[in-house]
Design a protein around this motif. Structure first.
Motif, short mmCIF file in Angstrom:
data_model
loop_
_atom_site.label_atom_id
_atom_site.label_comp_id
_atom_site.label_asym_id
_atom_site.label_seq_id
_atom_site.Cartn_x
_atom_site.Cartn_y
_atom_site.Cartn_z
N ARG A 103 60.54 39.17 -6.44
CA ARG A 103 61.93 38.97 -6.82
C ARG A 103 62.08 38.65 -8.30
N GLY A 104 60.97 38.47 -9.00
CA GLY A 104 61.05 38.19 -10.43
C GLY A 104 61.56 36.81 -10.76
N VAL A 105 61.06 35.79 -10.06
CA VAL A 105 61.54 34.43 -10.27
C VAL A 105 61.28 33.97 -11.71
N GLU A 106 60.14 34.37 -12.26
CA GLU A 106 59.82 33.92 -13.62
C GLU A 106 60.79 34.52 -14.63
N LYS A 107 61.22 35.74 -14.39
CA LYS A 107 62.21 36.36 -15.28
C LYS A 107 63.57 35.70 -15.12
N ILE A 108 63.94 35.46 -13.88
CA ILE A 108 65.25 34.84 -13.63
C ILE A 108 65.31 33.47 -14.30
N ALA A 109 64.17 32.74 -14.28
CA ALA A 109 64.16 31.38 -14.83
C ALA A 109 64.48 31.37 -16.31
N GLU A 110 64.14 32.44 -17.03
CA GLU A 110 64.41 32.47 -18.46
C GLU A 110 65.90 32.59 -18.75
N HIS A 111 66.69 32.90 -17.75
CA HIS A 111 68.13 33.05 -17.95
C HIS A 111 68.93 31.97 -17.23
N ASP A 112 68.27 30.99 -16.66
CA ASP A 112 68.96 29.92 -15.94
C ASP A 112 68.68 28.58 -16.61
N THR A 113 69.60 27.64 -16.45
CA THR A 113 69.34 26.31 -16.98
C THR A 113 68.31 25.61 -16.11
N TYR A 114 67.76 24.52 -16.64
CA TYR A 114 66.67 23.84 -15.95
C TYR A 114 67.07 23.40 -14.54
N SER A 121 59.30 25.25 -23.70
CA SER A 121 60.67 24.95 -24.07
C SER A 121 60.88 25.28 -25.54
N ASP A 122 62.01 25.94 -25.85
CA ASP A 122 62.33 26.18 -27.25
C ASP A 122 63.47 25.28 -27.71
N GLY A 123 63.72 24.21 -26.95
CA GLY A 123 64.74 23.25 -27.35
C GLY A 123 66.14 23.60 -26.87
N THR A 124 66.28 24.72 -26.15
CA THR A 124 67.60 25.08 -25.61
C THR A 124 67.70 24.60 -24.16
N THR A 125 68.80 24.97 -23.51
CA THR A 125 69.01 24.50 -22.15
C THR A 125 68.27 25.34 -21.13
N LYS A 126 67.64 26.42 -21.59
CA LYS A 126 66.91 27.29 -20.66
C LYS A 126 65.46 27.37 -21.08
N PRO A 127 64.55 27.45 -20.14
CA PRO A 127 63.14 27.53 -20.54
C PRO A 127 62.85 28.86 -21.22
N TYR A 128 61.99 28.81 -22.24
CA TYR A 128 61.61 30.05 -22.91
C TYR A 128 60.69 30.86 -22.01
N ARG A 129 59.84 30.15 -21.29
CA ARG A 129 58.92 30.83 -20.37
C ARG A 129 58.60 29.85 -19.26
N MET A 130 58.63 30.34 -18.04
CA MET A 130 58.21 29.53 -16.91
C MET A 130 57.19 30.31 -16.11
N ARG A 131 56.01 29.77 -16.00
CA ARG A 131 54.97 30.43 -15.21
C ARG A 131 54.71 29.58 -13.97
N ILE A 132 54.66 30.24 -12.83
CA ILE A 132 54.31 29.55 -11.60
C ILE A 132 52.84 29.81 -11.33
N ARG A 133 52.08 28.77 -11.12
CA ARG A 133 50.68 28.94 -10.72
C ARG A 133 50.67 28.98 -9.21
N PRO A 134 50.57 30.17 -8.61
CA PRO A 134 50.75 30.29 -7.17
C PRO A 134 49.44 30.09 -6.40
N PRO A 135 49.30 29.06 -5.59
CA PRO A 135 48.03 28.86 -4.90
C PRO A 135 47.70 29.95 -3.90
N ALA A 136 48.69 30.42 -3.13
CA ALA A 136 48.38 31.41 -2.10
C ALA A 136 47.98 32.74 -2.72
#
Lengths: 395, 248
Positions: free
Chosen positions: A75-86, A345-360
Motif C-alpha cells: 500500500r506504500g505506507v512509507e510514501k504516504i507517511a511523507e505526506h501526512d503529519t506525525y 525529520s527536516d523540522g516540518t510537520t511531516k517526516p522527511y522519511r519514515m522507514r518501517i523495519r518489518p520483522p515478518a
C-alpha cells in the motif's frame, strides 16, 4: 563466517514460464523420474496466512528450491507517511501487523516521542505495557491456533480463539476497536482505563494459565504434533543472527536477544520476567518459546496491575508536532520480532522519511533456508513457525 | 504597567534572560502598576522591550546532533579509515558514521569481523532521497547491531543518482531482501547482489516510488494500461502534481 548457502534464487517468472513451455518427457521409469518439478503455492492458499505466493522446485516431494513472491498487499505506507503529519500516520501502523496493532503503535509513538524529547507519564507507560503484553498473548494465541490447524490439530484453533476473544473484548471496551486498536497517541494514551478494566484483566489472567495447560496437554505429547515439528527447520544460532532474524524465531535458536531486556523501553525495566530460550532451533522449540512467552507476559501484566500508579495518562505535547531537525531509530519487541521505525525529520510537520523495519518481512526471508531438503508438507509448518502477517510483509 | 508586558513576551522565548531583567525591576515597579492600571501606557513601552524576544527565539532551537568525542572504538575506525569517514556524529545517543562509497564495503567487513566490534546482525538497510544535494542525491542507511556487545551503529553511504552501491549481502545474508526492497523503492543498484530484482512491486512496474519526484496520487502508466483491462476511475486531477517542496 557462516553465511546461508547459495543465495541464488532463480527468477520466479522464469520458473513458471518454464513449466508451461517445457515439453513433458516421459522418462523410462516413471512419469516424473528424476525430473524437477515447479509448482505454485498460493497466493490464495489457506496455509499461507494471507496472500503469499511460494514457488517450489520439487524433486518428488522434497523441496529443492523455493522463492517467495510478495507484494500483493503493498500500500506504500512509507510514501504516504511523507505526506501526512506525525499524528496522522499512527493509524497506518495499526494496519501493518493487524493482529498486533497495539505493539505497532507503541513503536511509532515511541519513536516520535524520542525525537521530540517528550516524557510520557508513568501511568501511561504502565497501561502501555499492560496493553502490549495482552496484545502479545492475543497474537501468540492466534499464531498457535492457525499453526496447529495447518498441521492437522484442528481443536486447538477453537480453544485459542476462545481466549483471544476475551482479550479483544477488553480492547474493545478500552480502545473502541477489536483489531486495529489505536490506543496510543504521541505523548501517552487518549483514554484512561475504564473502571472495571483492572478486574476484567485479572479475571482473564486467572483463567489463562489453566487454558495454556490445556493446549499443552493437547499438543506436547501428541505424536502427530511431535513428528510434524521436532527436527523440522533446524536453524543454528549463528545462522539465525546472520539472517537478521528477531523475535521468537531467533530465541528458538537459543540467542538471548529480547529488546525488552537488551535495550529496555517504556516501563519494562521495572518488571521482573525471564526470556525463554530454545535449544535446538527447530519448529518445536519455537512453539515452546512462544508458549513460555505467554506465561511471562502474564507475570508482567500482574506486576503492572499491582503497581499501576495514579496520575495523568497524557504528557503535554504541542498541538502541532514539529520535531527538531535530525533522525532517530526506535524499535520495540513486537510479538513477531523487532519492529522499528527510522524517522528523518527536516523540522516540518511531516517526516522527511519514515522507514518501517518489518520483522515478518525479514523473518520470511529465512523460509528458503529452512525449507530446502524438507517435504512440501513441512513448508506449511515452516510458514507457520515464522509467524508472518502479510499486511506487514508488504506494507 | 510595564509588568504586564513583561508577562507576555516570555511565552515564545526562553525564560532565562527575561527573568533576570524582571527580578531587578520588579520591586520598585510593582507599587506603580497597582496604583495606575491604565491601558494606553503599554504600547509606548513595548518597542523598547520587543528586540529581546526575537533574539532568544532562534537560540532556543538546540541541535540534537553532535560530534562523537571520547569513544575509543569510533576513534579507532577514524584512524583506520582516515578521510573516508566524512562524518561521525551522534543523535539522541545513536552513533552515525558517514563513509565514502569506495570504502563502504571495506568498513562493513571490518565492523563484522573485528574482534571488538563484532556487528554480527544487519538490523535494517534502507535509503533516503535528497534531491537538493547534487552529486549525493541518495544515501544508503545501514543499521547494525552487535549481539555480544549489545550495541548499535548506523552507517551512511552517499551516492550520486544512478551510481551503484556495493552489496553487503555477502557479509550479512539478511541484507538480501532489504537491498532488493531498496532497489525496488529507490532504484539504487547493488553491485554483487546475487538476485537483484523487484520484491514488492511487479517486475515491469515503471519508476521507483520512494523517490521524491514520484507522485503520491494515482496515475495511469504503462503497467496499468497493460494489466488492468476495465477501469473507470473518477478522481480529482487538481492534486496530481503536488511536488515535495510545495507540500507545506
Amino acid at each position: 563466517m557462516n553465511v546461508a548457502p547459495n543465495n541464488q534464487i532463480p527468477n520466479s517468472q522464469g520458473l513458471v514460464k518454464g513449466m508451461h513451455e517445457q515439453e513433458v518427457e516421459i522418462a523410462p521409469g516413471t512419469l516424473f523420474d528424476a525430473e524437477e518439478m515447479v509448482i505454485n503455492m498460493g497466493p490464495q492458499h489457506p496455509s499461507t496466512h494471507g496472500v503469499l505466493r511460494v514457488i517450489l522446485k520439487l524433486d518428488g516431494e522434497t523441496v529443492r528450491d523455493l522463492d517467495c513472491d510478495i507484494g500483493y498487499l503493498h500500500r506504500g505506507v512509507e510514501k504516504i507517511a511523507e505526506h501526512d503529519t506525525y499524528a496522522m500516520i499512527t493509524p497506518y501502523w495499526d494496519r501493518l501487523d493487524y493482529v498486533a496493532a497495539v505493539s505497532n503503535d507503541l513503536c511509532y509513538v515511541g519513536g516520535v516521542e524520542k525525537l521530540l524529547g517528550v516524557e510520557v507519564p508513568r501511568r501511561a507507560e504502565y497501561l502501555r505495557v499492560i496493553l502490549t503484553e495482552l496484545q502479545r498473548i492475543a497474537s501468540h494465541l492466534l499464531w498457535l491456533g492457525t499453526h496447529a490447524i495447518d498441521i492437522g490439530a484442528v481443536t486447538v484453533l477453537l480453544y485459542a480463539f476462545r481466549e483471544r476473544e476475551e482479550i479483544l473484548k477488553i480492547f474493545e471496551d478500552f480502545i473502541g476497536a477489536r483489531l486495529t486498536a489505536h490506543a496510543f497517541r504521541i505523548g501517552g494514551l487518549w483514554w484512561d482505563a475504564y473502571p472495571e478494566f483492572d478486574k476484567r484483566v485479572r479475571d482473564f489472567l486467572k483463567i489463562l494459565p489453566g487454558r495454556i495447560d490445556e493446549y499443552e496437554t493437547l499438543l506436547n505429547a501428541n505424536r502427530i504434533w511431535l513428528s510434524r515439528t521436532v527436527g523440522i527447520g533446524i536453524l543454528p544460532a549463528d545462522e539465525a543472527i546472520n539472517l537478521s532474524l528477531t523475535g521468537p524465531v531467533l530465541r528458538g535458536s537459543g540467542v538471548n536477544y529480547d529488546l525488552r531486556k537488551a535495550q529496555p523501553y517504556s516501563a519494562y525495566p521495572e518488571f521482573d520476567f525471564e526470556i525463554p530460550l530454545g535449544e535446538n532451533g527447530d519448529t518445536y522449540d519455537r512453539y515452546l518459546v512462544r508458549m513460555a512467552e505467554i506465561r511471562q507476559s502474564i507475570r508482567i501484566i500482574e506486576q503492572a496491575l499491582d503497581g499501576l500508579p495514579e496520575g495523568p495518562v497524557m504528557a503535554k505535547v504541542p498541538k502541532v508536532i514539529k520535531p527538531p531537525v535530525g533522525e532517530v531509530y526506535f524499535s520495540i519487541e513486537a510479538p513477531k520480532g523487532e519492529i522499528g521505525v527510522y524517522l528523518v525529520s527536516d523540522g516540518t510537520t511531516k517526516p522527511y522519511r519514515m522507514r518501517i523495519r518489518p520483522p515478518a518481512f525479514i523473518n520470511l526471508q529465512s523460509l528458503r533456508r529452512l525449507s530446502i531438503g524438507h517435504l512440501v508438507a513441512d513448508v506449511v509448518a515452516l510458514i507457520g513457525t515464522i509467524d508472518i502477517v502479510l499486511g506487514e510483509v508488504d506494507r | 504597567m510595564s509588568d504586564e508586558e513583561k508577562v507576555t513576551p516570555p511565552d515564545p522565548s526562553g525564560d532565562q534572560p527575561q527573568q533576570s531583567e524582571t527580578s531587578g525591576e520588579k520591586s520598585p515597579q510593582s507599587a506603580k502598576t497597582e496604583a495606575s492600571a491604565d491601558k494606553p501606557a503599554p504600547p509606548r513601552a513595548a518597542p523598547s522591550d520587543k528586540p529581546s524576544p526575537p533574539k532568544a527565539a532562534p537560540a532556543k532551537k538546540p541541535s540534537i546532533t553532535s560530534e562523537i568525542a571520547g569513544d575509543p572504538f569510533i576513534d579507532k575506525i577514524k584512524e583506520t579509515f582516515g578521510l573516508a569517514i566524512t562524518e561521525a556524529v551522534q543523535t539522541l545517543g545513536q552513533q552515525i558514521l558517514r563513509v565514502n562509497r569506495d570504502r563502504y564495503l571495506e568498513l562493513c567487513g571490518f565492523l563484522h569481523d573485528n574482534e571488538t566490534a563484532r556487528f554480527d546482525m544487519c538490523t535494517d538497510l534502507t535509503a533516503s532521497h535528497w534531491p537538493e544535494r547534487s552529486g549525493q542525491e541518495f544515501e544508503v542507511v545501514l543499521l547494525l547491531y552487535s549481539t555480544p556487545n549489545n550495541r548499535r551503529i548506523r552507517i551512511k553511504a552517499p551516492l550520486a543518482d544512478g551510481e551503484a552501491c556495493p552489496s553487503v549481502s555477502g557479509i550479512w545474508a539478511g541484507a538480501n531482501w532489504m537491498e532488493r526492497e531498496t532497489f525496488d523503492m529507490f532504484g539504487i543498484k547493488f553491485d554483487g547482489h546475487p538476485d537483484l530484482r523487484r520484491i514488492l512491486l511487479p517486475e515491469d512496474w515503471p519508476g521507483h516510488p520512494l523517490r521524491k519526484e514520484y507522485p503520491i496520487e494515482y496515475r495511469d502508466n504503462e503497467w496499468t494500461d497493460k494489466h488492468i483491462e476495465y477501469r473507470e476511475v473518477d478522481y480529482d486531477t487538481s492534486l496530481i502534481d503536488v511536488k515535495y517542496g510545495e507540500r507545506k
